[in-house]
Design a protein around this motif. Structure first.
Motif, PDB file in Angstrom:
ATOM      1  N   THR A 310       0.803  -1.300   0.170  1.00  0.00           N
ATOM      2  CA  THR A 310      -0.178  -0.174  -0.066  1.00  0.00           C
ATOM      3  C   THR A 310       0.857   1.204   0.113  1.00  0.00           C
ATOM      4  OG1 THR A 310      -1.645  -1.075   1.245  1.00  0.00           O
ATOM      5  CG2 THR A 310      -1.753   1.232   1.038  1.00  0.00           C
ATOM      6  N   VAL A 311       1.763   1.375   0.945  1.00  0.00           N
ATOM      7  CA  VAL A 311       2.880   2.535   0.894  1.00  0.00           C
ATOM      8  C   VAL A 311       3.420   2.809  -0.504  1.00  0.00           C
ATOM      9  CG1 VAL A 311       4.860   3.288   1.891  1.00  0.00           C
ATOM     10  CG2 VAL A 311       3.149   2.427   3.170  1.00  0.00           C
ATOM     11  N   VAL A 312       3.971   1.458  -1.069  1.00  0.00           N
ATOM     12  CA  VAL A 312       4.598   1.721  -2.283  1.00  0.00           C
ATOM     13  C   VAL A 312       3.704   2.171  -3.441  1.00  0.00           C
ATOM     14  CG1 VAL A 312       5.736   0.263  -3.995  1.00  0.00           C
ATOM     15  CG2 VAL A 312       6.574   0.020  -1.748  1.00  0.00           C
ATOM     16  N   LEU A 443       0.200   6.636  10.589  1.00  0.00           N
ATOM     17  CA  LEU A 443       1.531   6.958  10.737  1.00  0.00           C
ATOM     18  C   LEU A 443       1.848   7.931   9.151  1.00  0.00           C
ATOM     19  CD1 LEU A 443       3.595   4.230  12.144  1.00  0.00           C
ATOM     20  CD2 LEU A 443       2.785   6.457  13.340  1.00  0.00           C
ATOM     21  N   ILE A 444       1.316   7.721   8.202  1.00  0.00           N
ATOM     22  CA  ILE A 444       1.655   8.347   6.863  1.00  0.00           C
ATOM     23  C   ILE A 444       0.632   9.309   6.398  1.00  0.00           C
ATOM     24  CG2 ILE A 444       2.953   6.470   6.070  1.00  0.00           C
ATOM     25  CD1 ILE A 444       0.995   5.853   3.938  1.00  0.00           C
ATOM     26  N   ALA A 445      -0.684   9.146   7.016  1.00  0.00           N
ATOM     27  CA  ALA A 445      -2.010  10.125   6.424  1.00  0.00           C
ATOM     28  C   ALA A 445      -1.636  11.474   6.739  1.00  0.00           C
ATOM     29  CB  ALA A 445      -3.109   9.759   7.334  1.00  0.00           C
ATOM     30  N   GLY A 446      -2.081  12.378   5.670  1.00  0.00           N
ATOM     31  CA  GLY A 446      -1.717  13.816   5.789  1.00  0.00           C
ATOM     32  C   GLY A 446      -1.722  14.589   4.482  1.00  0.00           C
ATOM     33  N   GLN A 454       7.528  11.579   4.280  1.00  0.00           N
ATOM     34  CA  GLN A 454       6.452  11.227   5.023  1.00  0.00           C
ATOM     35  C   GLN A 454       5.881   9.766   5.396  1.00  0.00           C
ATOM     36  OE1 GLN A 454       2.723  12.858   3.176  1.00  0.00           O
ATOM     37  NE2 GLN A 454       1.386  11.871   4.236  1.00  0.00           N
ATOM     38  N   TYR A 455       6.589   8.714   4.366  1.00  0.00           N
ATOM     39  CA  TYR A 455       6.375   7.537   4.382  1.00  0.00           C
ATOM     40  C   TYR A 455       7.167   6.644   5.190  1.00  0.00           C
ATOM     41  CZ  TYR A 455       3.700   8.336   0.079  1.00  0.00           C
ATOM     42  OH  TYR A 455       2.686   9.100  -0.767  1.00  0.00           O
ATOM     43  N   ARG A 456       8.365   7.282   5.885  1.00  0.00           N
ATOM     44  CA  ARG A 456       9.276   6.663   6.622  1.00  0.00           C
ATOM     45  C   ARG A 456       8.646   6.216   7.890  1.00  0.00           C
ATOM     46  NH1 ARG A 456      14.230   6.408   4.659  1.00  0.00           N
ATOM     47  NH2 ARG A 456      14.765   7.874   3.037  1.00  0.00           N
ATOM     48  N   PRO A 457       8.018   7.020   8.794  1.00  0.00           N
ATOM     49  CA  PRO A 457       7.647   6.276   9.909  1.00  0.00           C
ATOM     50  C   PRO A 457       6.868   4.831   9.682  1.00  0.00           C
ATOM     51  CG  PRO A 457       6.925   8.633   9.826  1.00  0.00           C
ATOM     52  CD  PRO A 457       7.735   8.130   8.598  1.00  0.00           C
TER      53      PRO A 457
END
Length: 488
Positions: A310-312, A443-446, A454-457
């Motif tokens: 999902t992140v990728v 953690l990445i929403a925003g 932004q995605y690192r956490p």
């Protein structure tokens, strides 16, 4: 004596024979598989293909769905989590139903519901309705998946035949995943709705084939714990809603209520399982160390990887502005690796046992995630250096780990509880996927990201989950004690 879940040794129980987690002793003369056995494996494998196809297709289509329906990242995760929660929340009920009602009957009925829900998902124009269709689709998959797996584990004898069958079963998942990426990349470029219509054709083929191929099974005697299924599903829904919503709104009265409800539902569920005559989960199964480790591995694998995909997908398409097909082709090597290596995973399990296979798999996952964190943040990445090694490591992890986890989770389980064991390990994977994805999304929403920062956490959490799975697998070696069967 009672078996501590942290131990690697155990005495056999009346209905469960603990696995030594070492090399399986191959059958002296492994039986030759006739056309009937191959046909059963093929039909059961198509259900695995269908599930993997759906997951990968939706993952690629998420940014396009969000753009058309006006859904933010927190809302988009429900398209994935709605499916996962329906799936994971009722997998145990599905496995129990397959045992008690007949595997063929449950398999066919659930496939029909899956196809209808997929068709509806492609027709709706509202985010809430789309999420609802995904929940129903996940519920249907909760019955097809354990039925398919228990069809295999009751058809193929424990040992060489079952190890081989489960390794080939994994190939269907890998093929479905890789195919879903490519097909979704092509179809999303036309219209993301086509990614919901495509699985309907596969469902039709599986239903027709299953009707003629899958043998009828005699239902076992017993009852179904519907109350337990409702409590478990309600607790999961409440927990994920709390995890997703709390970072944005804080603990409002509604969020506080859902947090309390999650604890209450899950607490009552565990209490009920110890009281009812025929529980959804016979809690005594968790006294077998090998089964506990298999379920922890499933939780870590799916929890970390579903979140990673999902992140990728969001990063490559929303931040780097890759088109869906480009993103799909980038991830495809992971599926190709699984498809090529899975057929021989059974031989590795025969030779080395499940324990080292799972350790190697979890190590590959952790290294893959770390590689992406270290090398994947360049705004103009060199794919073959920055991304490909990561995706190849993840494919290697699945190829080595999936079959080994399934074998370890069902070894020594009597036929009348194969549905329970199959449903339990898949539930662990889906619960891991739902909870970890919910936290990662928070953690990445925003605001729209302009860099990897932004995605690192979320990526750090994914590494931690993989590392916990690795440590759980290694703990069996560090205990320094031989399994009871091996010692005997």
């Amino acid at each position: 004596m009672l078996i501590d879940v942290t131990l690697t040794e155990a005495k056999p129980q009346p209905k469960h024979v603990t696995s030594p987690e070492g090399p399986d002793t191959p059958t002296p003369h492994a039986r030759r598989w006739g056309p009937k056995l191959w046909a059963i494996l093929f039909v059961a494998g198509l259900a695995m293909f269908l599930d993997a196809l759906d997951v990968s297709m939706v993952g690629v289509a998420l940014p396009s769905i969000g753009a058309e329906l006006g859904l933010d990242t927190a809302s988009l995760q429900w398209i994935v989590n709605g499916y996962i929660l329906g799936y994971g929340g009722l997998l145990l009920l599905g496995g129990r139903a397959a045992d008690l009602l007949g595997r063929r009957k449950v398999f066919l009925g659930a496939l029909v519901v899956f196809g209808v829900a997929s068709l509806v998902g492609g027709l709706v124009d509202h985010g809430g309705l789309l999420i609802a269709s995904r929940i129903v689709k996940g519920v249907a998959a909760a019955f097809t998946a354990p039925a398919a797996l228990s069809i295999i584990t009751t058809t193929f004898k424990q040992g060489h035949d079952r190890n081989r069958a489960l390794s080939l079963f994994t190939v269907f998942g890998a093929t479905g995943y890789a195919s879903g990426l490519i097909v979704s990349g092509l179809l999303t470029g036309i219209d993301w709705r086509l990614t919901f219509f495509a699985p309907v054709a596969v469902v039709a083929v599986v239903i027709i084939a299953a009707f003629f191929v899958v043998p009828k099974s005699s239902p076992e005697h017993g009852s179904i714990d519907y109350a337990g299924a409702v409590l478990l599903t309600g607790g999961m829904l409440a927990a994920v809603y709390t995890i997703v919503t709390a970072p944005e709104t804080g603990f409002t009265p509604l969020v506080t209520a859902t947090a309390i409800a999650a604890v209450a539902f899950i607490g009552v569920f565990l209490f009920v399982q110890n009281k009812v005559k025929e529980p959804l989960i016979r809690l005594g199964i968790f006294k077998i160390g090998s089964i506990v480790r298999a379920n922890l591995a499933a939780l870590a694998i799916f929890g970390s990887y579903i979140s990673f995909q999902t992140v990728v997908s969001l990063y490559l398409q929303n931040t780097l502005k890759w088109d869906p097909l480009q993103m799909a082709l980038a991830l495809a090597p992971a599926g190709v690796i699984v498809a090529f290596l899975s057929p021989i995973a059974g031989k590795f399990i025969d030779r080395f046992g499940t324990k080292p296979m799972i350790i190697a798999a979890m190590g590959a996952f952790v290294l893959g995630y770390l590689w992406f964190i270290i090398r994947g943040g360049d705004p103009t990445p060199a794919y073959f250096v920055d991304y490909l090694p990561s995706f190849l490591l993840l494919g290697l992890g699945f190829a080595l780990g999936f079959s080994a986890v399934m074998v370890q989770a069902t070894d020594g389980i009597s036929d009348d509880e194969q549905g329970l064991a199959s449903g339990l390990v898949q539930t662990s994977g889906q619960i891991g996927g739902a909870v970890v994805l919910a936290i990662v999304t928070g953690l990445i929403a925003g605001p729209a990201a302009t860099s990897i920062a932004q995605y690192r956490p979320g990526l750090y959490l994914i590494v931690i989950v993989g590392a916990v799975g690795l440590l759980a697998a290694v703990s069996a070696l560090l205990s320094g004690r031989k399994p009871a069967l091996e010692a005997a």
